[in-house]
Write a protein that holds these residues in place. Structure first.
Motif, short mmCIF file in Angstrom:
data_model
loop_
_atom_site.label_atom_id
_atom_site.label_comp_id
_atom_site.label_asym_id
_atom_site.label_seq_id
_atom_site.Cartn_x
_atom_site.Cartn_y
_atom_site.Cartn_z
N LYS A 107 48.46 24.56 -10.91
CA LYS A 107 48.85 25.87 -11.43
C LYS A 107 50.24 26.22 -10.90
N VAL A 108 51.24 26.18 -11.77
CA VAL A 108 52.60 26.46 -11.33
C VAL A 108 52.85 27.96 -11.30
N LEU A 109 52.39 28.65 -12.31
CA LEU A 109 52.52 30.10 -12.35
C LEU A 109 51.13 30.71 -12.60
N GLN A 110 50.80 31.72 -11.82
CA GLN A 110 49.52 32.37 -12.03
C GLN A 110 49.74 33.85 -12.27
N SER A 111 49.68 34.21 -13.52
CA SER A 111 49.76 35.61 -13.92
C SER A 111 50.90 36.36 -13.20
N VAL A 112 52.11 35.91 -13.46
CA VAL A 112 53.28 36.53 -12.83
C VAL A 112 53.75 37.71 -13.69
N SER A 113 53.91 38.87 -13.05
CA SER A 113 54.40 40.05 -13.77
C SER A 113 55.49 40.73 -12.94
N PHE A 114 56.57 41.09 -13.58
CA PHE A 114 57.59 41.93 -12.95
C PHE A 114 58.50 42.45 -14.05
N SER A 115 59.40 43.35 -13.68
CA SER A 115 60.31 43.85 -14.69
C SER A 115 61.65 44.16 -14.07
N LEU A 116 62.67 44.21 -14.91
CA LEU A 116 64.02 44.49 -14.43
C LEU A 116 64.65 45.60 -15.26
N LYS A 117 65.31 46.53 -14.55
CA LYS A 117 66.06 47.58 -15.23
C LYS A 117 67.46 47.06 -15.54
N GLU A 118 68.16 47.79 -16.39
CA GLU A 118 69.56 47.42 -16.65
C GLU A 118 70.38 47.56 -15.38
N ASN A 119 71.35 46.66 -15.22
CA ASN A 119 72.30 46.72 -14.11
C ASN A 119 71.65 46.56 -12.74
N GLU A 120 70.48 45.94 -12.72
CA GLU A 120 69.79 45.76 -11.45
C GLU A 120 69.83 44.29 -11.04
N TYR A 132 58.61 38.37 -3.58
CA TYR A 132 58.20 37.22 -2.78
C TYR A 132 57.17 36.44 -3.56
N ILE A 133 57.46 35.18 -3.81
CA ILE A 133 56.54 34.36 -4.58
C ILE A 133 56.01 33.24 -3.73
N GLU A 134 54.69 32.99 -3.88
CA GLU A 134 54.05 31.96 -3.09
C GLU A 134 53.05 31.26 -3.99
N ALA A 135 53.11 29.95 -4.06
CA ALA A 135 52.17 29.16 -4.84
C ALA A 135 51.97 29.73 -6.25
N GLY A 136 53.04 30.10 -6.89
CA GLY A 136 52.96 30.48 -8.29
C GLY A 136 52.54 31.90 -8.57
N SER A 137 52.37 32.73 -7.53
CA SER A 137 52.08 34.12 -7.87
C SER A 137 52.89 35.05 -6.96
#
Lengths: 258, 310, 303
Positions: free
Chosen positions: A34-47, A232-237
């Motif tokens: 499992k390389v990625l496990q349910s990864v969620s995040f978001s970015l605002k403009e100019n961030e 901070y990401i560890e083992a795909g999540s």
């Protein structure tokens, strides 16, 4: 900016201003790993969002998925509310120029058989219908912007230093006026003094063009210097996303260095 | 008396583009049990110095100067005599541990091979190998010895390579860029490991690195290289806290945690070094003198600086 | 198409929509002694073969039974064969046949190999699966027997000989090309081209081909000699090239009956064949040396 816990603040911000990029439960397997496990995040403009993890944690896969270089098994990548993974070819070709990437290894980032000027002119030729003179003057502007000299144009990548190649890459992608840049360890192969030059340049470009960065790195010192938030990401999540209190504003930094 | 005494070392390479002066009049000493750090950025000639001491450079290199190891000159002695010193008395920990291990040999064998070549029996060699691995903080040496290199983590692999280099208890170890290209976790472990190595009183070490943190943690003295020459040399702690050469100052300030203040410009091409001070063009304290006269290394106690300003 | 043309000619030095090749490293060709010497000797041989009518006074097919099977002499420096034809002129004219056939075969096989191998490597998936199996099948036949069977089926002519030998050789180029493309494809500059929105066509032509071709061209050079040998072997067996056309293989075939009485009939064509094959092998090795990045002079950082 105040009041941790950061997680909470992030979700508040989420409701307040529209997000440029929203990643929702991205998952990917390589055979059984499992390389990625349910990864969620978001970015605002100019961030600038930092993505911290050790090698093999899946941070590069996230970056490549956002650039549509790899196909996740499930999840959504929303760019201004539209899912990139559900777009047809034509829609993708329209948003393509707005999403750009800087790679880790300068020695393989430019086609070794192409002169620097051809690499820098390539996006202009593909996307903009410019005359020869217009391309020339646009290239001059870009070179000034990233701090390269005209004699670099005639050279091949192996005749440039790592820092100069990263500058050329920036010139190449900035011409497309991107809204979002994934920087995958852009300075981990560079010397300390050159790293400072490139990071400064990236911050200056952000100040000028309001571009949004996803900054992938295994060097916390670097992330603390340039990022607004660090994931901070560890083992795909993703384990946590925190505000970075150490980052000072661009104006402050300029004042310091003078 | 110094264990290793290098004086006026010059290394040039003959290339198609002309002669490249990679190392320029470099002199330093290492005492018994001392750790000297050579720090510098790419192209500063730091790795070339390490390789030249053991005569590991390619054929087109031209090495001048002297490097006395216990009274014998490493650069002029017979190849046969050097072979006796290489590995046994001076050993080399190369930059890339993965490329230095044979992927088809079990880890233990790679270490015990060294003892077998010295005429020890197979069994004794294996036992000695396990002992070496234990000393080098390799977890569960019995089990690790039976694995293959690709089954170890990056940090463990590096310890194994160090183990091979240290198995015959050399008096001097040359370590080339032990932290290059490692992620922060592995790098932290490597620093910890080199601290452990450094703790051994008898062994001197020449540590070649671009990593200022590593150098600060481990070295007794530091020599800062720029464009092939030493620009500053002094006790590690003081040199990092109160650097006197503008280049060292700039280098330290350019670290992310020290404000990320860049040094403008780039190192000069080794094909055409500028007249005067090599750092002159990038220096913020530039004076007239700097562009016409090449500064000499000036002594003040344990400290040496190559700058017109001091 | 228009866009690519425009970009290709934008700075005025690209030859057109073909993959542009960076000639800068090729100055090394002239500094490599093996390659220079081989190229010079081969050049002289090619020149001699094309200037044959000016060098020898004899028609290679002029039958003169009165002076058959003569030993080398001033009139006939390499003697005459059983029909009284001058061996030297047949050798020179034969060189032309051999070179042209070999060149056609290699160009045919190379084009097929580069296109199919490149497509398999680039597109991957089902296309790769199918093409790879086809390549495997072609590689599993012993070359000369396969060519024999093909000529048997197609009929004996020069064109069929070229087709048969081309079909024998393309698969090895295709396999090499596929591997090359697979490795070049993973480079960051290809990802980078994709991210800036370059089309598949542009990525293939401008970014992948120029960086993947070198080893395939080395292999093709090495093969030139083999192909001359195979063509000679087939015409030795009387296949492909009509007996009237002078060719080294058929000369050997004709000479074998007179091995005891007139050994020069087999010695000279055999020698010519051996020298040519060796020259092409050395040339290929030389190219490999030049194109091998490991052989480059140690880079020195900022220098």
């Amino acid at each position: 900016m105040q009041a941790p816990p950061a997680q909470k603040q992030w979700s508040v911000a989420n409701q307040m201003s529209p997000q440029l990029i929203e990643v929702k439960s991205l998952s990917k397997d390589y055979s059984r790993l499992k390389v990625l496990q349910s990864v969620s995040f978001s970015l605002k403009e100019n961030e600038t969002l930092g993505l911290f993890g050790i090698s093999g944690s899946g941070k590069t896969t996230i970056g490549r998925s956002l650039m549509l270089l790899e196909k996740p098994d499930s999840g959504e990548i929303l760019f201004r509310g539209k899912d990139l993974l559900k777009m047809n070819k034509k829609e993708i070709s329209l948003v393509r120029p707005k999403l750009q990437m800087i790679f880790q290894h300068p020695e393989t980032s430019l086609n070794p058989k192409m002169k620097v000027q051809d690499s820098i002119a390539e996006p202009l030729i593909i996307h903009k219908n410019l005359s020869r003179e217009e391309i020339h003057s646009e290239m001059k502007r870009l070179m000034r912007l990233v701090g390269l000299r005209p004699e670099h144009l005639e050279r091949y990548p192996h005749q440039l230093s790592g820092g100069e190649i990263q500058r050329a890459i920036l010139a190449r992608i900035i011409s497309l006026e991107p809204k979002f840049i994934v920087a995958d360890e852009p300075t981990s192969m560079l010397d300390a003094s050159v790293q400072a030059q490139i990071l400064r340049l990236m911050m200056k470009l952000q100040n000028d063009t309001e571009v949004t960065y996803l900054f992938i790195s295994h060097d916390l010192d670097v992330l603390r210097a340039v990022c607004d938030r660090i994931a901070y990401i560890e083992a795909g999540s993703i384990k946590s996303i925190e505000m970075n209190e150490e980052k000072r504003s661009w104006a402050e930094q300029v004042r310091d260095s003078e | 008396m110094a264990l290793l005494e290098v004086s006026h070392l010059d290394v040039g390479f003959n290339t198609q583009l002309g002669s490249v002066q990679a190392v320029n009049d470099v002199s330093f000493q290492i005492k018994k049990g001392e750790t000297l750090g050579l720090i510098g950025e790419s192209g500063s000639g730091k790795s070339v110095i390490g390789m030249s001491l053991l005569r590991l450079l390619p054929m087109n290199a031209c090495v001048k100067g002297e490097a006395f190891f216990e009274g014998k000159d490493l650069l002029t002695m017979k190849e046969k005599d050097l072979q006796k010193i290489r590995g046994e008395r001076i050993s080399f920990i190369p930059q890339n541990p993965t490329a230095s291990l044979n992927p088809l040999l079990k880890n233990g064998l790679q270490v015990s091979e060294v003892f077998e070549r010295k005429g020890h029996s197979k069994e004794n060699s294996w036992k000695s190998a396990l002992k070496v691995m234990e000393r080098l903080m390799i977890r569960d040496p019995g089990l690790s010895a039976k694995k293959y290199p690709h089954q170890l983590s990056g940090g463990m692999r590096q310890r194994l390579v160090a183990g091979i280099a240290l198995s015959l208890q050399p008096e001097l170890v040359i370590a080339d860029e032990p932290t290059k290209g490692l992620d922060s976790l592995t790098r932290g472990k490597t620093i910890e490991f080199f601290k452990h190595l450094e703790g051994d009183e008898d062994r001197a070490m020449l540590l070649i690195t671009h990593d200022l943190d590593l150098a600060y943690e481990i070295c007794d003295r530091l020599a800062v290289l720029y464009a092939g020459e030493i620009v500053e040399m002094g006790p590690a702690g003081e040199l990092m806290d109160l650097p006197s050469h503008p280049y060292t100052r700039g280098l330290i300030k350019s670290l992310p945690k020290n404000g990320l203040i860049p040094l403008e410009g780039r190192s000069p091409s080794l094909l055409e070094l500028p007249g005067g001070c090599y750092f002159g063009e990038r220096c913020c304290h530039h004076k007239k003198e700097c562009s016409c006269k090449h500064p000499q290394l000036k002594n003040s106690g344990a400290w040496q600086t190559r700058c017109h300003l001091n | 198409m228009v866009k690519i043309m425009k970009s290709a000619n934008y700075f005025g030095w690209h030859p057109g929509p073909f993959p542009q090749i960076n000639w800068a490293p090729y100055h090394k060709i002239l500094t490599n002694r093996t390659v220079t010497v081989c190229l010079m000797i081969l050049g002289v041989m090619v020149m001699l073969s094309f200037l044959a009518p000016l060098i020898t006074p004899y028609d290679p097919n002029a039958i003169d039974l009165k002076s058959s099977l003569q030993s080398p002499s001033v009139d006939h420096p390499l003697g005459t064969d059983h029909l009284g034809r001058d061996v030297l002129s047949r050798l020179l004219y034969g060189a032309k046949t051999s070179f042209l056939i070999s060149l056609s075969v290699v160009v045919f096989a190379l084009s097929l190999g580069i296109i199919l191998g490149g497509a398999a490597g680039y597109f991957g998936g089902l296309a790769d699966e199918i093409l790879s199996r086809v390549i495997d099948i072609f590689l599993s036949f012993p070359g000369i027997i396969f060519a024999l069977a093909l000529i048997g089926a197609l009929g004996s002519s020069v064109l069929n000989l070229i087709i048969a030998l081309g079909l024998v050789h393309w698969a090895s180029y295709a396999r090499l090309m596929r591997g090359q493309v697979l490795s070049v494809k993973n480079n960051d500059y290809v990802s980078s081209a994709r991210v800036i929105g370059a089309s598949d066509r542009r990525i293939l032509i401008k970014h992948i081909l120029p960086n993947a071709l070198a080893p395939v061209i080395v292999l093709a050079t090495l093969d030139m000699g083999h192909v001359i040998l195979s063509a000679a072997a087939l015409s030795f067996l009387g296949l492909g090239i009509p007996p009237s056309v002078p060719e080294w293989g058929s000369m050997l075939n004709a000479g074998k009956e007179f091995m005891r009485t007139a050994p020069y009939l087999t010695i000279f064509p055999g020698l010519a064949l051996t020298i040519t094959v060796v020259l092409f092998s050395l040339l290929g090795d030389g190219f490999r040396e030049i194109l091998d990045p490991e052989s480059e002079v140690m880079g020195l950082g900022a220098a």
